[in-house]
Structure formats: structure tokens, C-alpha cells
Design an enzyme around this catalytic site. Structure first.
Site, short mmCIF file in Angstrom:
data_model
loop_
_atom_site.label_atom_id
_atom_site.label_comp_id
_atom_site.label_asym_id
_atom_site.label_seq_id
_atom_site.Cartn_x
_atom_site.Cartn_y
_atom_site.Cartn_z
N VAL A 194 0.84 -1.20 0.00
CA VAL A 194 0.00 0.00 0.00
C VAL A 194 0.87 1.25 0.00
O VAL A 194 0.39 2.36 0.23
CB VAL A 194 -0.93 -0.01 1.24
CG1 VAL A 194 -1.93 -1.16 1.15
CG2 VAL A 194 -0.15 -0.12 2.56
N HIS A 220 -4.45 -4.26 -2.39
CA HIS A 220 -4.83 -3.91 -1.02
C HIS A 220 -4.97 -2.41 -0.79
O HIS A 220 -4.90 -1.94 0.34
CB HIS A 220 -3.80 -4.49 -0.03
CG HIS A 220 -3.84 -5.99 0.05
ND1 HIS A 220 -2.89 -6.75 0.70
CD2 HIS A 220 -4.73 -6.88 -0.45
CE1 HIS A 220 -3.20 -8.04 0.60
NE2 HIS A 220 -4.30 -8.15 -0.10
P1 NAD Z 1 4.59 -10.26 5.01
O1 NAD Z 1 5.02 -9.20 6.00
O2 NAD Z 1 3.64 -11.28 5.45
O3 NAD Z 1 5.85 -11.04 4.45
C1 NAD Z 1 6.99 -10.39 3.98
C2 NAD Z 1 7.83 -11.41 3.25
O4 NAD Z 1 8.93 -10.74 2.68
C3 NAD Z 1 8.43 -12.51 4.15
O5 NAD Z 1 8.21 -13.76 3.54
C4 NAD Z 1 9.91 -12.17 4.20
O6 NAD Z 1 10.73 -13.33 4.30
C5 NAD Z 1 10.09 -11.49 2.86
N1 NAD Z 1 11.23 -10.57 2.80
C6 NAD Z 1 11.79 -9.85 3.78
N2 NAD Z 1 12.80 -9.11 3.30
C7 NAD Z 1 12.86 -9.35 1.97
C8 NAD Z 1 13.69 -8.89 0.90
N3 NAD Z 1 14.66 -8.00 1.12
N4 NAD Z 1 13.47 -9.36 -0.34
C9 NAD Z 1 12.48 -10.26 -0.60
N5 NAD Z 1 11.67 -10.75 0.38
C10 NAD Z 1 11.85 -10.29 1.63
O7 NAD Z 1 4.05 -9.45 3.78
P2 NAD Z 1 2.93 -9.80 2.72
O8 NAD Z 1 3.08 -11.21 2.26
O9 NAD Z 1 2.96 -8.69 1.76
O10 NAD Z 1 1.51 -9.76 3.49
C11 NAD Z 1 1.20 -8.96 4.58
C12 NAD Z 1 0.22 -7.81 4.35
O11 NAD Z 1 0.90 -6.68 4.88
C13 NAD Z 1 -0.13 -7.41 2.96
O12 NAD Z 1 -1.50 -7.33 2.91
C14 NAD Z 1 0.44 -6.00 2.75
O13 NAD Z 1 -0.55 -5.16 2.19
C15 NAD Z 1 0.69 -5.50 4.13
N6 NAD Z 1 1.91 -4.68 4.30
C16 NAD Z 1 2.31 -3.79 3.34
C17 NAD Z 1 3.47 -3.04 3.51
C18 NAD Z 1 3.88 -2.07 2.43
O14 NAD Z 1 3.03 -1.55 1.72
N7 NAD Z 1 5.18 -1.84 2.27
C19 NAD Z 1 4.24 -3.20 4.65
C20 NAD Z 1 3.80 -4.10 5.63
C21 NAD Z 1 2.65 -4.83 5.43
#
Ligand code: NAD
Length: 243
Positions: free
Chosen positions: A104, A120
């Protein structure tokens, strides 16, 4: 240097329909914490999954609004990383390329990706909690969360909370792309949050090669055609560089 299997390089070179699904992990190297990472400071004692629900908002709208305001601020001060940039480059290389994100944070667009399916929602947008309609602007006042200028209801972030339906048009477009993919990349997602987690499996069933990029194994890893273990910011540029 992370070695990319030659078979994958060749498959990508000849692919016409490439689909990428990203999750919070792709933004981790920009300094945006994933939900599974420990939160720091003010929010350390809160479980993000307990803040990102309708129930949490109904119970304490101010706390939820302020948590999203904190995340919005955090994102303003970070930059897209090499992984985001490599995906923007991929969009230019393939005749049919679809980028689907669960994030997001808007970082894909800031990196130059033009067409992004945001499953999302987006932190930068707000909507009315009562009417479920977008609210592009409002007058700031003392109240937190601010009030909807149309109906006086509370404003909320325009993101999909746990337990909520995904936007229909976006989900349909994502499913369609997954069904037609020749190569499907799953990048930086724990592959646990449904229905996004089912997209690589839809692609697999239709005969696509599924490539997972993640430093950790996930429920998808044993099924993936290629599992590239490591950070997206390192692997994606190498992958694109080999095209
Ligand atoms: P998640 O937090 O469940 O998983 C993150 C994944 O990324 C893990 O499997 C981890 O091992 C991996 N990871 C960590 N560092 C990495 C890297 N440098 N390169 C590649 N992979 C890496 O996230 P998700 O699966 O997106 O689901 C969780 C929910 O959280 C989603 O709905 C999302 O919208 C939301 N979310 C979004 C943000 C954002 O917009 N940046 C941040 C936090 C959560």
C-alpha cells in the site's frame, strides 16, 4: 552474486506474458518494515494485524488513524530500491507484463512502474468509513480521524483490512493475468494472505513457471519451479540484467 539458473534466463528471454506479485518484502530494503518484522518505538507493543481491522477501528479509531499516519510519514521519507527499479525496467522489456502488489506504499509507481494492480489499496488515499466512498480532500480540524465532508462520518485509510473483501476489478484483473502467465514471479511475500496467496498456484495449474524470490522459505517454496533465496534488491537487478 546470486546465480540465476540458465534455464530460467532462457525461459524469461523467450517469454511474452510475465506476471509479478509483490509483497511487503520488496519494500523492506527501502526501510519499510514488513508486518512480520518487529515494530519499533511507539508502536512496538501493537500487533499490526490487530490494528488493520474494522473491529480495531470501531474500538479505537484515533489509534488506527494515527498508526496509518505514522506509516504514511515513514513512506514519504523512503525511496524505491533496486528491486522496485528492476521491475519498472521489466515492464519495458516484455510485450505483456502485469505487476500485482499487496503493498500500500506506492513505491512501485514512484520507481516508474506505470501499470500496477494494487490489490490492497494505497496508504495515500482515504475514504469514508460509513459510505465506503473515496474522500480526496477534507478540512483539517482538531478531530482525529477527520470527518467526511459529505456525511460527517469518520475517515479511514483506503486500504484493505484483514477480513475485508478485495476490490473486485483489481482481483479479477489479477486472476486473469495469473491464468495467462507464462512466467509468474512471487517476490517478497509470505504467501499466507489470501486471496493473493492463491495467485501463483493459479498460474502453476495453468502451466506457468513460478519463480519465488525471498530470503526465507514460504508455503509456496516447495511448489515453485525456481526458488531464488535472497533479497529482492539483489536478485531482481541480476535477473533483469541477464535479459
Ligand atoms: P509479510 O510481511 O507477510 O511477508 C513479507 C515477506 O517478505 C516474508 O516472507 C519475508 O521473508 C520477505 N522478505 C523480507 N525481506 C525481503 C527482501 N529483502 N526481499 C524479498 N523478500 C523479503 O508481507 P505480505 O506477504 O505482503 O503480506 C502482509 C500484508 O501486509 C499485505 O496485505 C500487505 O498489504 C501489508 N503490508 C504492506 C506493507 C507495504 O506496503 N510496504 C508493509 C507491511 C505490510
Amino acid at each position: 552474486m546470486i546465480p540465476i539458473p540458465e534455464k530460467l534466463v532462457q525461459a524469461l528471454k523467450h517469454a511474452e506474458r510475465v506476471v509479478v506479485l509483490t509483497g511487503a518484502g520488496i519494500s523492506a530494503e527501502s526501510g519499510v518494515p514488513t508486518f512480520r518484522d518487529a515494530q519499533t518505538g511507539l508502536w512496538a507493543s501493537f500487533n499490526p494485524e490487530e490494528l488493520a481491522t474494522r473491529e480495531a477501528f470501531e474500538k479505537n479509531p484515533r489509534r488506527v488513524w494515527e498508526w496509518y499516519a505514522y506509516r504514511r510519514d515513514l513512506i514519504k521519507n523512503v525511496k524505491p530500491n533496486a528491486g522496485h527499479l528492476a521491475l519498472a525496467e521489466m515492464e519495458r522489456r516484455f510485450p505483456r507484463f502485469t505487476l500485482i502488489t499487496q503493498n500500500v506504499d506506492g513505491l512501485h509507481r514512484r520507481a516508474g512502474s506505470r501499470s500496477v494492480i494494487e490489490l490492497h489499496g494505497n496508504l495515500a488515499r482515504s475514504k469514508c468509513f460509513e459510505e465506503d466512498l473515496p474522500v480526496p480532500s477534507w478540512e483539517e480540524g482538531p478531530e482525529i480521524p477527520p470527518r467526511c465532508p459529505r456525511c460527517g462520518g469518520s475517515l479511514r485509510p483506503d486500504v484493505v483490512w484483514f477480513g475485508e473483501m478485495l476490490p473486485v476489478r483489481e482481483l479479477e484483473a489479477a486472476m486473469e493475468a495469473a491464468k495467462n502467465a507464462q512466467i509468474f514471479l512471487s517476490v517478497g511475500t509470505s504467501a499466507l494472505v489470501q486471496p493473493a496467496a492463491s495467485l501463483p498456484f493459479v498460474a502453476l495449474e495453468r502451466g506457468a513457471s513460478v519463480v519465488e524470490i525471498n530470503p526465507e522459505e514460504t508455503p509456496l517454496s516447495p511448489h515453485a519451479s525456481f526458488f531464488l533465496k535472497g533479497p529482492a534488491g539483489l536478485i531482481l537487478p541480476v535477473l533483469v540484467g541477464g535479459l
